[in-house]
Design an enzyme around this catalytic site. Structure first.
Site, short mmCIF file in Angstrom:
data_model
loop_
_atom_site.label_atom_id
_atom_site.label_comp_id
_atom_site.label_asym_id
_atom_site.label_seq_id
_atom_site.Cartn_x
_atom_site.Cartn_y
_atom_site.Cartn_z
N LYS A 10 0.84 -1.21 0.00
CA LYS A 10 0.00 0.00 0.00
C LYS A 10 0.88 1.26 0.00
O LYS A 10 2.10 1.19 0.20
CB LYS A 10 -0.92 -0.06 1.21
CG LYS A 10 -1.82 -1.29 1.25
CD LYS A 10 -2.75 -1.19 2.43
CE LYS A 10 -3.49 -2.46 2.69
NZ LYS A 10 -4.38 -2.33 3.87
N TYR A 50 -12.41 -3.20 -2.45
CA TYR A 50 -12.86 -3.19 -1.06
C TYR A 50 -14.40 -3.19 -0.97
O TYR A 50 -14.95 -2.58 -0.05
CB TYR A 50 -12.27 -2.00 -0.31
CG TYR A 50 -10.82 -2.17 0.09
CD1 TYR A 50 -10.38 -3.32 0.75
CD2 TYR A 50 -9.87 -1.18 -0.17
CE1 TYR A 50 -9.05 -3.48 1.13
CE2 TYR A 50 -8.53 -1.33 0.21
CZ TYR A 50 -8.14 -2.48 0.86
OH TYR A 50 -6.82 -2.65 1.25
N PHE A 58 -15.26 3.28 8.40
CA PHE A 58 -13.87 3.61 8.10
C PHE A 58 -13.60 3.68 6.59
O PHE A 58 -12.49 4.02 6.19
CB PHE A 58 -12.91 2.62 8.76
CG PHE A 58 -13.03 1.18 8.30
CD1 PHE A 58 -12.43 0.75 7.13
CD2 PHE A 58 -13.74 0.26 9.06
CE1 PHE A 58 -12.52 -0.57 6.71
CE2 PHE A 58 -13.85 -1.06 8.65
CZ PHE A 58 -13.24 -1.48 7.48
N ARG A 86 -0.94 -14.83 4.41
CA ARG A 86 -1.77 -14.22 5.47
C ARG A 86 -1.08 -14.35 6.83
O ARG A 86 -1.10 -13.42 7.63
CB ARG A 86 -3.16 -14.89 5.52
CG ARG A 86 -4.02 -14.59 4.32
CD ARG A 86 -4.60 -13.21 4.32
NE ARG A 86 -5.56 -13.00 5.37
CZ ARG A 86 -6.33 -11.93 5.48
NH1 ARG A 86 -6.25 -10.94 4.58
NH2 ARG A 86 -7.19 -11.81 6.47
N THR A 92 -4.91 -7.38 11.15
CA THR A 92 -5.08 -6.04 10.55
C THR A 92 -4.36 -4.94 11.30
O THR A 92 -3.67 -4.12 10.72
CB THR A 92 -6.60 -5.71 10.48
OG1 THR A 92 -7.24 -6.73 9.73
CG2 THR A 92 -6.83 -4.37 9.82
N ARG A 103 3.23 -6.75 9.62
CA ARG A 103 2.56 -5.65 10.33
C ARG A 103 3.06 -5.55 11.77
O ARG A 103 3.20 -4.45 12.31
CB ARG A 103 1.04 -5.88 10.29
CG ARG A 103 0.44 -5.67 8.90
CD ARG A 103 -0.96 -6.23 8.83
NE ARG A 103 -1.66 -5.89 7.59
CZ ARG A 103 -2.78 -6.48 7.21
NH1 ARG A 103 -3.33 -7.43 7.96
NH2 ARG A 103 -3.37 -6.12 6.08
N ASN A 113 -1.47 -0.19 7.34
CA ASN A 113 -0.88 -1.47 7.74
C ASN A 113 -0.05 -2.14 6.63
O ASN A 113 0.14 -3.34 6.61
CB ASN A 113 -1.97 -2.41 8.27
CG ASN A 113 -3.05 -2.66 7.25
OD1 ASN A 113 -2.95 -2.23 6.09
ND2 ASN A 113 -4.08 -3.39 7.64
N HIS A 116 -1.82 -5.65 1.84
CA HIS A 116 -3.09 -6.36 1.75
C HIS A 116 -2.79 -7.71 1.13
O HIS A 116 -1.91 -7.81 0.26
CB HIS A 116 -4.08 -5.62 0.85
CG HIS A 116 -5.23 -6.47 0.42
ND1 HIS A 116 -6.36 -6.63 1.19
CD2 HIS A 116 -5.39 -7.28 -0.67
CE1 HIS A 116 -7.18 -7.48 0.59
NE2 HIS A 116 -6.61 -7.88 -0.54
N GLU A 127 -9.30 -10.91 -7.06
CA GLU A 127 -8.35 -9.81 -6.94
C GLU A 127 -7.25 -9.88 -8.01
O GLU A 127 -6.80 -8.86 -8.52
CB GLU A 127 -7.76 -9.79 -5.52
CG GLU A 127 -8.81 -9.43 -4.49
CD GLU A 127 -8.36 -9.60 -3.04
OE1 GLU A 127 -7.19 -9.97 -2.81
OE2 GLU A 127 -9.18 -9.37 -2.14
P1 CMP Z 1 -6.75 -4.80 4.41
O1 CMP Z 1 -6.24 -6.13 4.87
O2 CMP Z 1 -6.26 -4.27 3.12
O3 CMP Z 1 -8.34 -4.86 4.37
C1 CMP Z 1 -9.15 -3.73 4.58
C2 CMP Z 1 -8.39 -2.54 5.02
O4 CMP Z 1 -9.16 -1.55 5.66
C3 CMP Z 1 -7.40 -2.97 6.12
O5 CMP Z 1 -6.38 -3.72 5.55
C4 CMP Z 1 -7.03 -1.64 6.71
O6 CMP Z 1 -6.12 -0.91 5.89
C5 CMP Z 1 -8.39 -0.96 6.69
N1 CMP Z 1 -9.15 -1.14 7.94
C6 CMP Z 1 -9.77 -2.26 8.35
N2 CMP Z 1 -10.42 -2.05 9.51
C7 CMP Z 1 -10.22 -0.75 9.83
C8 CMP Z 1 -10.64 0.08 10.90
N3 CMP Z 1 -11.43 -0.40 11.87
N4 CMP Z 1 -10.26 1.36 10.89
C9 CMP Z 1 -9.48 1.83 9.89
N5 CMP Z 1 -9.06 1.10 8.83
C10 CMP Z 1 -9.41 -0.18 8.80
#
Ligand code: CMP
Length: 135
Positions: A10, A50, A58, A86, A92, A103, A113, A116, A127
């Site tokens: 990202k 997404y 969020f 994973r 996350t 992470r 983070n 993805h 994807e």
């Molecule tokens: P990712 O694994 O790419 O999947 C969804 C993304 O949304 C996640 O990583 C974060 O970057 C973001 N995300 C998920 N939950 C939250 C949250 N509660 N607040 C802010 N960002 C979030």
């Protein structure tokens, strides 16, 4: 079983110059790079990628973040690649992610983070087709 999975580095990974560090972890683990491209994710692409999160509180901040700079999309291949990747990225929230994960070692944020990764065979297929449509 040999699987393929889609990983995104990202915008925070690119800005922090962590692409080499993160890519190196996946390569040293034994995963093969099958496809790779750098791109700026558009709002339209973010909404499709997404789709499960559109409408969540969020999501606006997530879209601003993911469209706010360059990302790198990679297809990795290997034995049980989806679950292996994973495990390597961790949960996350970087604050909660275990030390030793990407992470857990490199992020202190739930949103920023760094990476993805596809969470199932079905999402990997979807994807990969989304980020590498010509193939
Ligand atoms: P990712 O694994 O790419 O999947 C969804 C993304 O949304 C996640 O990583 C974060 O970057 C973001 N995300 C998920 N939950 C939250 C949250 N509660 N607040 C802010 N960002 C979030």
């Amino acid at each position: 079983m040999i699987e393929r999975t889609l990983v995104l580095f990202k915008p925070d990974a690119v800005v922090r110059r962590l692409c080499g560090e993160i890519l190196g972890r996946f390569e040293r683990k034994g995963l093969n790079i099958v496809k790779m491209r750098m791109l700026k994710i558009t709002s339209d692409l973010a909404r499709v990628h997404y789709a499960d999160h559109v409408g969540k509180s969020f999501y606006p901040d997530l879209e601003e973040y993911i469209t706010g700079g360059l990302s790198v999309a990679i297809v990795f291949e290997g034995e049980e690649a989806i679950s292996v990747v994973r495990k390597m990225i961790g949960v996350t929230n970087g604050i909660e992610a275990e030390a030793g994960t990407i992470r857990g070692d490199l992020s202190m944020s739930k949103r920023q983070n760094l990476v993805h990764a596809s969470d199932s065979n079905e999402s990997a297929q979807r994807e990969i087709n989304l980020f590498f449509p010509a193939d």
